[in-house]
Design a protein around this motif. Structure first.
Motif, short mmCIF file in Angstrom:
data_model
loop_
_atom_site.label_atom_id
_atom_site.label_comp_id
_atom_site.label_asym_id
_atom_site.label_seq_id
_atom_site.Cartn_x
_atom_site.Cartn_y
_atom_site.Cartn_z
N MET A 1 0.82 -1.19 0.00
CA MET A 1 0.00 0.00 0.00
C MET A 1 0.87 1.27 0.00
O MET A 1 0.60 2.20 -0.74
CB MET A 1 -0.92 0.00 1.21
CG MET A 1 -1.79 1.24 1.28
SD MET A 1 -2.77 1.38 2.77
CE MET A 1 -1.59 1.98 3.90
N LEU A 2 1.92 1.28 0.84
CA LEU A 2 2.80 2.45 0.88
C LEU A 2 3.43 2.71 -0.48
O LEU A 2 3.53 3.85 -0.93
CB LEU A 2 3.90 2.27 1.92
CG LEU A 2 3.50 2.37 3.39
CD1 LEU A 2 4.67 1.97 4.28
CD2 LEU A 2 3.02 3.75 3.71
N ASN A 3 3.88 1.64 -1.14
CA ASN A 3 4.51 1.80 -2.46
C ASN A 3 3.52 2.33 -3.48
O ASN A 3 3.88 3.17 -4.31
CB ASN A 3 5.10 0.47 -2.94
CG ASN A 3 6.36 0.10 -2.19
OD1 ASN A 3 6.97 0.93 -1.54
ND2 ASN A 3 6.74 -1.15 -2.28
N ARG A 4 2.29 1.84 -3.46
CA ARG A 4 1.28 2.31 -4.43
C ARG A 4 0.93 3.77 -4.17
O ARG A 4 0.90 4.59 -5.09
CB ARG A 4 0.02 1.45 -4.33
CG ARG A 4 -0.03 0.29 -5.27
CD ARG A 4 -1.42 -0.32 -5.38
NE ARG A 4 -2.15 -0.38 -4.13
CZ ARG A 4 -2.10 -1.39 -3.26
NH1 ARG A 4 -1.33 -2.43 -3.49
NH2 ARG A 4 -2.80 -1.37 -2.16
N ARG A 5 0.63 4.08 -2.94
CA ARG A 5 0.16 5.43 -2.60
C ARG A 5 1.24 6.49 -2.79
O ARG A 5 0.96 7.62 -3.17
CB ARG A 5 -0.37 5.46 -1.17
CG ARG A 5 -1.12 6.74 -0.85
CD ARG A 5 -1.74 6.70 0.50
NE ARG A 5 -0.66 6.69 1.48
CZ ARG A 5 -0.79 6.31 2.74
NH1 ARG A 5 -1.93 5.88 3.18
NH2 ARG A 5 0.22 6.35 3.56
N ASN A 6 2.47 6.13 -2.56
CA ASN A 6 3.57 7.10 -2.63
C ASN A 6 4.44 6.97 -3.87
O ASN A 6 5.47 7.62 -3.97
CB ASN A 6 4.44 6.96 -1.37
CG ASN A 6 3.70 7.36 -0.12
OD1 ASN A 6 3.08 8.40 -0.07
ND2 ASN A 6 3.76 6.51 0.88
N ARG A 7 4.03 6.14 -4.82
CA ARG A 7 4.87 5.83 -5.98
C ARG A 7 5.37 7.08 -6.70
O ARG A 7 6.56 7.25 -6.93
CB ARG A 7 4.13 4.93 -6.97
CG ARG A 7 4.95 4.67 -8.25
CD ARG A 7 4.37 3.57 -9.10
NE ARG A 7 4.52 2.27 -8.50
CZ ARG A 7 5.65 1.55 -8.49
NH1 ARG A 7 6.75 2.04 -9.03
NH2 ARG A 7 5.70 0.37 -7.94
N ALA A 8 4.48 7.97 -7.10
CA ALA A 8 4.89 9.15 -7.88
C ALA A 8 5.90 9.99 -7.11
O ALA A 8 6.91 10.43 -7.68
CB ALA A 8 3.67 9.99 -8.26
N ALA A 9 5.66 10.19 -5.83
CA ALA A 9 6.57 11.02 -5.03
C ALA A 9 7.94 10.36 -4.89
O ALA A 9 8.97 11.02 -5.03
CB ALA A 9 5.97 11.28 -3.65
N VAL A 10 7.97 9.07 -4.63
CA VAL A 10 9.24 8.37 -4.43
C VAL A 10 10.01 8.31 -5.75
O VAL A 10 11.22 8.56 -5.78
CB VAL A 10 9.01 6.95 -3.85
CG1 VAL A 10 10.29 6.14 -3.83
CG2 VAL A 10 8.41 7.05 -2.44
N VAL A 11 9.33 8.02 -6.84
CA VAL A 11 9.99 7.96 -8.15
C VAL A 11 10.61 9.31 -8.49
O VAL A 11 11.77 9.39 -8.90
CB VAL A 11 9.00 7.50 -9.26
CG1 VAL A 11 9.57 7.74 -10.65
CG2 VAL A 11 8.65 6.03 -9.07
N LYS A 12 9.88 10.40 -8.29
CA LYS A 12 10.41 11.73 -8.59
C LYS A 12 11.55 12.11 -7.64
O LYS A 12 12.52 12.74 -8.06
CB LYS A 12 9.30 12.77 -8.53
CG LYS A 12 8.35 12.71 -9.72
CD LYS A 12 7.28 13.77 -9.63
CE LYS A 12 6.26 13.64 -10.71
NZ LYS A 12 6.66 14.19 -11.99
N ALA A 13 11.44 11.73 -6.38
CA ALA A 13 12.49 12.06 -5.42
C ALA A 13 13.79 11.33 -5.76
O ALA A 13 14.87 11.94 -5.77
CB ALA A 13 12.04 11.71 -4.00
N VAL A 14 13.71 10.05 -6.07
CA VAL A 14 14.91 9.30 -6.44
C VAL A 14 15.49 9.85 -7.74
O VAL A 14 16.71 10.01 -7.87
CB VAL A 14 14.62 7.78 -6.52
CG1 VAL A 14 15.80 7.03 -7.12
CG2 VAL A 14 14.29 7.23 -5.13
N ALA A 15 14.64 10.17 -8.71
CA ALA A 15 15.13 10.74 -9.97
C ALA A 15 15.86 12.05 -9.74
O ALA A 15 16.87 12.34 -10.39
CB ALA A 15 13.97 10.93 -10.95
N ALA A 16 15.38 12.85 -8.78
CA ALA A 16 16.00 14.15 -8.49
C ALA A 16 17.42 13.99 -7.92
O ALA A 16 18.21 14.93 -7.97
CB ALA A 16 15.13 14.97 -7.53
#
Length: 182
Positions: A1-16
């Protein structure tokens, strides 16, 4: 659930973080482990720190091969007392964590301590104005702070924000506060 709900934020943060493949990276408050997974694809080695024994146990069982290969090291601990050496990592990401931190100064001083000179730190936080409207997010010790207060605390700890990105995430606004070379 955490991965689904926060996916966009985590993906963008790691990319940054703009990892090149040679860094040692750290995910503080890794939760469901998505950030660990993404950073393992892009960094030479990864550390993960989480205060939750349940999240740590899940990551220990889910990343057994990476741990056995020495590419991933997991630590149970708090953002205010990281168990890494000074200057241990070149890149740090932390999303949706500071809501549970009493002392931002102590937390960001610890981040600055373990971050190598010239390293990058990406902090992801929900928009405080929009989060403040949600009754679910204002109890249980959840602290919502103005973005400017967070930026000031980062600067005081020696982590001045060099880039600030905003985007919509899960119906809320989200901020990436990036410290490090531009």
């Amino acid at each position: 659930m955490l991965n689904r709900r926060n996916r966009a934020a985590v993906v963008k943060a790691v990319a940054a973080l703009e990892l090149s493949g040679t860094e040692t990276a750290l995910d503080i408050g890794f939760g469901g482990g998505l950030g660990l997974e993404l950073m393992l694809r892009q960094a030479a080695a990864v550390h993960g720190v989480d205060i939750s024994a349940a999240m740590l146990a899940r990551a220990l069982s889910g990343f057994g091969d990476e741990i056995a290969a020495g590419r991933l090291r997991l630590h149970e601990g708090s953002m205010t007392a990281l168990t890494l050496d000074d200057d241990a990592v070149e890149a740090i990401v932390s999303t949706n964590t500071i809501y549970f931190v009493d002392d931002l100064g102590a937390a960001f001083s610890e981040v600055a301590r373990v971050l190598a000179p010239g390293g990058r730190f990406v902090l992801g936080i929900g928009d405080p104005d929009l989060m403040g409207r949600s009754k679910m997010l204002t109890g249980n010790g959840f602290r919502i702070r103005p973005v400017d207060e967070v930026k000031t605390a980062l600067g005081t700890a020696g982590l001045p924000v060099t880039r600030h990105e905003q985007f919509s995430h899960s119906g809320l606004g989200f901020h990436l506060l990036i410290s490090g070379p531009q």
